[in-house]
Each structure stands twice: as structure tokens, then as C-alpha cells.
Scaffold this motif. Structure first.
Motif, mmCIF file in Angstrom:
data_model
loop_
_atom_site.group_PDB
_atom_site.id
_atom_site.type_symbol
_atom_site.label_atom_id
_atom_site.label_comp_id
_atom_site.label_asym_id
_atom_site.label_seq_id
_atom_site.Cartn_x
_atom_site.Cartn_y
_atom_site.Cartn_z
ATOM 1 N N ARG A 133 11.425 -8.425 8.472
ATOM 2 C CA ARG A 133 12.160 -8.257 7.298
ATOM 3 C C ARG A 133 12.663 -6.900 7.447
ATOM 4 O O ARG A 133 12.204 -6.165 8.203
ATOM 5 N N HIS A 161 -0.279 -8.915 3.256
ATOM 6 C CA HIS A 161 1.199 -9.426 3.095
ATOM 7 C C HIS A 161 2.049 -8.890 4.212
ATOM 8 O O HIS A 161 2.053 -7.665 4.634
ATOM 9 N N ALA A 162 2.816 -9.814 4.968
ATOM 10 C CA ALA A 162 3.506 -9.359 5.965
ATOM 11 C C ALA A 162 4.935 -8.790 5.625
ATOM 12 O O ALA A 162 5.483 -8.035 6.585
ATOM 13 N N GLY A 163 5.367 -8.674 4.479
ATOM 14 C CA GLY A 163 6.288 -8.147 3.963
ATOM 15 C C GLY A 163 6.364 -6.746 3.418
ATOM 16 O O GLY A 163 7.134 -5.856 3.578
ATOM 17 N N THR A 164 4.961 -6.357 2.756
ATOM 18 C CA THR A 164 5.024 -5.308 1.948
ATOM 19 C C THR A 164 3.932 -4.202 2.588
ATOM 20 O O THR A 164 3.796 -3.282 2.185
ATOM 21 N N THR A 165 3.493 -4.562 3.951
ATOM 22 C CA THR A 165 2.485 -3.692 4.694
ATOM 23 C C THR A 165 3.301 -3.138 5.701
ATOM 24 O O THR A 165 3.647 -3.787 6.921
ATOM 25 N N PRO A 166 3.377 -1.806 5.464
ATOM 26 C CA PRO A 166 4.279 -1.068 6.554
ATOM 27 C C PRO A 166 3.496 -1.334 7.901
ATOM 28 O O PRO A 166 2.219 -1.369 8.217
ATOM 29 N N MET A 167 4.177 -1.001 9.242
ATOM 30 C CA MET A 167 3.731 -1.273 10.494
ATOM 31 C C MET A 167 2.555 -0.276 10.627
ATOM 32 O O MET A 167 1.735 -0.784 11.388
ATOM 33 N N ASP A 183 -4.121 -5.655 12.110
ATOM 34 C CA ASP A 183 -3.575 -6.676 12.541
ATOM 35 C C ASP A 183 -4.374 -7.231 13.669
ATOM 36 O O ASP A 183 -4.060 -6.691 14.849
ATOM 37 N N VAL A 235 1.491 -13.985 6.695
ATOM 38 C CA VAL A 235 0.389 -13.261 6.496
ATOM 39 C C VAL A 235 -0.015 -12.506 7.704
ATOM 40 O O VAL A 235 -0.252 -13.226 8.623
ATOM 41 N N ILE A 236 -0.294 -11.235 7.759
ATOM 42 C CA ILE A 236 -0.851 -10.244 8.814
ATOM 43 C C ILE A 236 -2.395 -11.055 9.096
ATOM 44 O O ILE A 236 -3.169 -11.117 7.975
ATOM 45 N N ARG A 242 -7.590 0.212 17.277
ATOM 46 C CA ARG A 242 -7.014 -0.353 16.063
ATOM 47 C C ARG A 242 -7.837 -0.449 14.899
ATOM 48 O O ARG A 242 -7.452 -0.971 13.828
ATOM 49 N N PRO A 302 0.822 -1.382 0.084
ATOM 50 C CA PRO A 302 0.030 -0.023 0.086
ATOM 51 C C PRO A 302 0.742 1.297 0.084
ATOM 52 O O PRO A 302 0.200 2.434 -0.150
ATOM 53 N N MET A 359 0.507 0.669 8.561
ATOM 54 C CA MET A 359 -0.806 0.602 7.982
ATOM 55 C C MET A 359 -1.428 -0.744 7.888
ATOM 56 O O MET A 359 -2.381 -1.157 7.187
ATOM 57 N N ARG A 360 -1.324 -1.309 9.236
ATOM 58 C CA ARG A 360 -1.801 -2.663 9.300
ATOM 59 C C ARG A 360 -3.373 -2.520 10.227
ATOM 60 O O ARG A 360 -3.456 -1.730 11.031
ATOM 61 N N GLY A 364 9.208 -5.427 0.163
ATOM 62 C CA GLY A 364 9.039 -6.418 1.223
ATOM 63 C C GLY A 364 8.861 -7.761 0.963
ATOM 64 O O GLY A 364 8.943 -8.623 1.750
ATOM 65 N N THR A 392 6.086 -9.407 12.007
ATOM 66 C CA THR A 392 4.689 -9.879 11.974
ATOM 67 C C THR A 392 4.522 -11.115 12.754
ATOM 68 O O THR A 392 5.234 -12.177 12.520
ATOM 69 N N THR A 444 4.058 -10.645 21.398
ATOM 70 C CA THR A 444 3.522 -10.259 20.104
ATOM 71 C C THR A 444 3.283 -8.656 20.261
ATOM 72 O O THR A 444 3.750 -7.901 19.280
ATOM 73 N N VAL A 485 -2.443 -8.908 17.116
ATOM 74 C CA VAL A 485 -1.608 -7.795 18.176
ATOM 75 C C VAL A 485 -2.865 -7.426 19.083
ATOM 76 O O VAL A 485 -2.804 -7.249 20.292
#
Lengths: 415, 415
Positions: A295, B233-239, B244, B283-284, B320, A202, B241-242, A362, A270, A253, B247
Motif C-alpha cells: 500500500r 492490520h497490514a494497511g494501518t501498521t507502519p513498517m 511481524d 494481516v501481519i 525483533r 498505532p 511498528m510491527r 492504510g 506485508t 520476504t 519476516v
């Protein structure tokens, strides 16, 4: 730096998207997209892509692992090779653009150069990789790893869900298992690899930008972190006499999120699941496993992130008098994109009026597997909603046109 | 207040423990203890218990639901009845003392009274309940609920793992499904119910005490609390913008522990599992369910505890930007033990040199089901290691002797 006429951009951008839809029709699933390695659909896809490459003036061939190639030769027979590519395989129930669009935009670039009669100072090679997703066999990046000389002969024994081995599948496809190693690219021939790919995240959408230049493909490590305590009756065990591992897992977590958020270079971490045992409502769990996926854009950043998480896990276990165990399950080193390629892509963005940001990938990409043999560069196209690996995966047509224009300018600046 | 001679105590305490081991031998499992409702083992157990009751001078009978009874009659035919009991059924792979010991200690009490020729001012009824654990059919406390007139006719259609209905099992056992309701105890006949039971928790051991007097059987509520966010996606989604949910589930888990710890009346609250979906490492999770088991010694305390947890869950979801859903899965009201019985049991402890604490029962017991028809009292015996529902379940012989002495003193003080 050369730029393309808008009419040319529109025509070729449109055709690339139409061809994405044509390839989406070559699928193992009715009404959904799936195209796996060494299937009849893989073969039909390669054949159609080869036709488009030939129409763009390229010589074509399929290599020993099943990658589809096209070459727009330079007039200088001793010229080195620039490879542009991405993958043609898909996950189940995929979108139409992941990987595919990068290959088809490259073909449009070759076609434009061919139509314009440009004599490039390098051979322009385009590759459509046979397997990046690893959907059929339990390993990913098969096509690009084979190119880098990293095809593991042990993979030949991997089997798909029907029990067919990769070796058998290669033979059925018309390839020879013993020749796969020959797909290796002579290192001295190639001076660089470029890849255009949808972002699958995103960030560009949030920044209101069509394109982004990739600085690095994030290194990733995965672990399972286990806490061992004691299962007890949820009703009869006072709060201060428990060795409850689920609470420890929960603390870790939260800490993982906080540590990643405090990092300065877009690190992500994550927890995908917490697995408690016995895992019933009225029993305090004596065992909990926490999955970790971390990552970062440099291996140093990743190690620092993991050190902080590990230190916190130890502190939680110690505070709660639990045993702690840490199992690594996956590791991929960070791959930095070539600085010169980054500069050329950024300059090309600016030349086309784009104020594109530099960002980290990522997700893993073929460029990661090619990096051991030559400098790599990547251009990202905005993913609406960050959605990928889903039928709702999309691109904005204007973004695709911009990517085509930027790639043209970038290639024209390479000497 | 009368106390027993140590020689008598030792003899009868030892015999109660020996008889626990005899009943442990009546099992559906080889090398492990299992005795379920309406099985041949249930019948053999009742028969053996009836013999022991008769040897103690009691009239015996089996009631319409399968409970085993003995009565040491008062010389006064119009006297009211004091019931002392516990359960004779077990969980799979059980220990030898859970429930059983309470029945066998009561028989020793009757035997002592019988041998001493004491004429009690009440009829002393002893009951061995047929089902407290609910191991065979999906409902617990069948025997004691039937006594209180709370046998649900719908239970007759419940089936065991082999598809045998409770109705069929009753008939095979020699009972009549249509008569089960007659097991109901006439409310006016009974003035009280006492139960001796192992603690099944670590409180007495931690306090270095053999015995404890129960103030209340904790009310319990169970819920599943669901957070709904977005899988990414756990790799492409910045912290930042989640959405989740794992958590969020972790935050709630920590909060549940903290809230329960801050309560003043031994409230407990437990998260037995966190169920994340899709539940894979990279995966988040867009969905997470948290199990909650909360208990308190008064319904007001329980409501306050749950209110605080609910308020926190809402705050976490709001912060959240997640959806929140709350499903109740179980509810049991708090049962207070009779104040006079508590005082009599405490006085009996003191008369026997025991400085026994008053504590809440976190687990459910037959006394809970009897409470609607008469005052109830419970005496707990220390559980080494807090272990129960396990072959390692044990008792300290001296603790059992103390329990016998205390019960004798307590009963002698009832007029």
C-alpha cells in the motif's frame, strides 16, 4: 472560525459514546457484536438511528440499498449538499466504534446546529452506510458504492453462508432488487463528503495526538508470488544442489520488508503467509507461494514499490534457477483527500488547540467509494493500542470530544 | 583380492534387476508399487525370496518379526556370521530398487559362491527386512531394530489406517506377538553387517561415479521453532511498528541455509515449511512456526550446527522483540560405518577399476539399527536424477554389475 463551548462538547461527546454502546446491543451474536447487511439487526439499527436523527431536527429516509439518511435542510432550497457519514455494519466480534462513531458524531453536530438555530449555507446530509465491511456477501463498500453509482448488478447473485442471495435478502428486508441502482446520488447536488473514523492503527497514539487529518486513502495491491523449484530429500541432497523454494520465498520476504522500510512516504508491504509444498519437515519444498499486500499514498509510489519488489523477485528466481509466477489478486487505487478539506480540517484542529498531524489511511473507508463523485475529507481519532475489529477496540472520551469540536469548527468554515 | 569374470557379473547383475521387477509385481496397489509389513504381499514376497535363496544353496527361514533369512553355511560349524541385507517393504507408489536391490544382489553373491563351490571362512547370512519404511505403522526400521534387540513391545498396540493393531496383524500373518523379541540376534555370533543400497541422492551422479562407500549415516534432529509477535492490520501498521513473525521466520530460514553451507563436513539443514497465523494476505502474522531438519555425519558436527542455528534464532527474536519457542520433534544419532569395512569396500572398488568416493548417507538405513550390535558397512549405487520413493526411481544396469563385482571382491578379502 467558530468553536464550541466546552460544556456543549462534553455533553454531546458523552452522548455519542453512549449511543455507540446502544447500537452495540443490536447484535446477531450473544455477548459479542455482529451486525450484517440486510439483517433484522440492520433494520433495527437504522430505525434507532432515524429516531436520533429526527430528534436532531432532521428529515429521515432509508435509500434503495439500505443506507439510513437524515437531512438538516438549509433555508436556501437551492443550496448544495454536504454529506457526512460512515458505516453502521460490523465485522464479527467487532468493537463498538468502527464506523458507528462517525455517524453518531455527525448526528451530534446536526443536533448542535439545530439547537443553536444555525442556518447553514448548505443542506447537511448524514448517511449511515448499510455495508462497508462486506461481512455477509463477498464484496465490501456496498452502501457507498451504490451512492457513487457503482453498485454492480452482478452482486445481487452473491450468496451468504446460508445460501441466501443478496437479491433475496433485499426483498426480505423490504427493498426492491431492481431499484438498488436508484440509490445513486446526483453528482451535481453534492459538493463534498466528510468522514470521522477511528484510525485503526498505532500512528496517532505513537505521536501522542488525539486527532489526525487524512491526506489519502492508500492504494493497495495484493499478489501471490510463486517460486517453482524441485522437491528433494532433505537428507540426501547437498546444500549446493538444491532448488529450495522456501529459501527463495524467505529471501523475498526479507527484501519486501527492506524495500518498504527504505521508501519515503509511509509505504507498507506485508507477507501474510508463505505456503510451501509438499510442506513437510524432511522434504525440500519444490513450490512456495508468497502473499504480498502493498500500500502507498499515491499510485506512483505504489507502482515504484511494486517495481522494486518485482525486480528483486526476478533476481532471486534467476540466482536460484527457479521459475517465477506472479498473480494479482486485488487492486484498489489510491484516493487523495481534497486539499481544501485537509486545510479546513487542519485549521479547525489548530483553532481547537490540537497540533494534529497529516497521515495516510492504510485501511479502506467509505470515503474511498464516494471520491469518484465529489471531494472527500477524513478526520481520524486515535485508536488506543491500534486495536480494531476486536472487542478491545476503544476510544478516549476526550479524543471524541475533540473530534466533535474540530468538526464543528471545520463545518462552520465551509461556505 | 579376487575379482569376478565379466560374463558372470553380467549374468547375475541382469538377473538381480529382473527379480527386482518380479517383486515389484507383488503389490497392494494396481499399477503402482506398495508392499507393507504383515500383508499378504509381504508373505508372498518372502516366499519368492526364500525360493531364490534356496536355489542359491541357502538354508532359509522367516524369523519371529517377519524378516526373511537365508544362510550359506561355512564348512566350519564354529564360524561367525556375516550378515548382508536390506529391506523388502516399500513406500506407497514406490520404485523397484529401494532396499530390494540390496537383498537381491546379496542372493546373487551367495549363488556365485555356491556355484563356484567356495568355502567361506564365515557363515554368509542374507536378510530381507520386513519393515524399514514404516509405511503401515507409525514407526520405522521394525525388522532391523528387532534384530538388534530394540523391538519396543509398545509397538504391538500401534494401529494401521484401518485400525488393525500390529499385534493383530502379526497373528493374522501367522506370527506370535509374544515371540517377536526372539528375533534378536545373538551379538557374539555376528561379526559384521553389510548393505548395498541405492543412494537416493544426487552426489554420485554429480561426481560421475557408479558407486560410493558410506562413511556414516547422518544423525538427524528435527524441531519446530516458533516466533510469537503480534497480529496487526497490514494497511494501518507502519513498517517500524510491527512485530511481524513471518519476516523473523524468513530471516531464520536464510540463516539456516547459510550456516549449513558454511559447515565443512556436508552438513545439511532444511526448512520444509513456514506456518504463519492467521496466515491471510492483509494481516501481519503474530505467530510463525519454522520446521527444521538438520543432519551431520557426526554428533559433534550436528550439535555445532544446531548451536549456531539456535543462537541465530535467539538473536532474531531479540532484535525483533518476539518470543521464541523451540520444540524437538525427532532425534537420531549419527552412526559411523566401520573403518575396516570402509577400507575393504574402497579397496574392492579400486580392484574393479572404480575410483569411488567416500560419502555420508543423509537418509536412514537398516544399517543404522544394526550398528549397536556389530560393525556395519554400506555401498551406495548411483541414483539417476537422485530420484527415489517415486515410480521414476532407477538404476543403471552397469552400475549394478559394478556393485556386484565390488561386493564379491570385498567379501573375498574378509577373513
Amino acid at each position: 472560525m467558530q468553536t464550541l463551548d466546552q460544556t456543549v462538547v462534553k455533553h454531546h461527546g458523552k452522548r455519542a459514546l453512549e449511543r455507540c454502546q446502544s447500537l452495540a446491543g443490536i447484535s446477531e451474536m450473544d455477548g459479542a457484536i455482529l451486525r450484517q447487511y440486510l439483517t433484522p439487526e440492520h433494520k433495527r439499527c437504522n430505525q434507532l438511528v432515524a429516531i436520533w436523527m429526527e430528534e436532531a431536527g432532521m428529515d429521515t429516509w432509508q435509500d434503495e440499498v439500505g443506507n439510513q439518511w437524515g437531512c438538516l435542510a438549509s433555508d436556501n432550497p437551492g443550496a448544495k449538499r454536504l454529506v457526512i457519514g460512515s458505516h453502521l455494519d460490523t465485522v464479527p466480534n467487532a468493537g463498538a466504534f468502527d464506523g458507528i462513531l462517525g455517524v453518531l458524531l455527525a448526528i451530534e453536530l446536526a443536533d448542535i446546529a439545530h439547537q443553536q438555530g444555525i442556518n447553514l449555507p448548505f443542506h447537511l446530509d448524514i448517511v449511515g452506510f448499510c455495508d462497508e465491511e462486506g461481512t455477509r456477501f463477498a464484496t465490501t463498500l456496498i452502501g457507498s458504492k451504490a451512492l457513487a453509482g457503482n453498485f454492480d448488478p452482478g452482486w445481487l447473485d452473491l450468496t451468504d453462508v446460508n445460501g441466501v442471495s443478496m437479491s433475496e435478502a433485499l426483498t426480505a428486508f423490504g427493498l426492491s432488487p431492481e431499484d438498488v441502482g436508484n440509490a445513486r446520488l446526483p453528482k451535481d447536488d453534492v459538493f463534498g463528503y466528510l468522514e470521522v473514523h477511528i484510525e485503526q492503527g498505532p500512528v496517532l497514539e505513537a505521536a501522542d495526538q488525539a486527532l489526525g487529518v487524512v491526506s489519502a486513502i492508500a492504494g493497495a495491491k495484493r499478489a501471490v508470488i510463486e517460486f517453482i523449484g524441485q522437491s528433494d530429500h532433505a537428507g540426501t541432497t547437498p546444500m549446493d544442489m538444491r532448488k529450495d523454494t522456501t529459501v527463495a520465498a524467505a529471501e523475498l520476504t526479507i527484501a519486501i520488508e527492506q524495500i518498504a522500510k527504505q521508501c519515503q512516504h509511509n509505504e507498507v508491504a506485508t507477507v501474510g503467509y508463505i505456503n510451501a509444498k509438499p510442506g513437510v519437515a524432511n522434504v525440500i519444498s519444490g513450490y512456495s507461494a508468497v502473499s504480498l499486500d502493498a500500500r502507498a499514498q499515491s499510485d506512483d509510489d505504489l507502482e515504484l514499490l511494486l517495481y522494486k519488489i518485482s525486480r528483486t523477485a526476478k533476481a532471486i528466481a534467476s540466482e536460484r534457477q527457479l521459475e517465477l509466477s506472479w498473480q494479482w489478486t486485488h487492486e484498489a487505487e489510491t484516493v487523495a483527500c481534497d486539499t481544501k478539506f485537509q486545510q479546513q480540517l487542519l485549521a479547525a484542529c489548530h483553532a481547537n488547540g490540537e497540533d494534529s498531524p497529516v497521515l495516510t489511511s492504510g485501511a479502506g473507508h467509505d470515503a474511498m467509494a464516494i471520491a469518484p463523485i465529489c471531494p472527500v475529507g477524513m478526520l481520524f481519532i486515535r485508536s488506543p493500542g491500534g486495536i480494531s475489529h476486536h472487542p478491545a477496540e476503544s476510544v478516549i472520551p476526550e479524543d471524541v470530544e475533540k473530534a466533535l469540536a474540530v468538526m464543528y469548527s471545520a463545518i462552520s468554515s465551509i461556505d
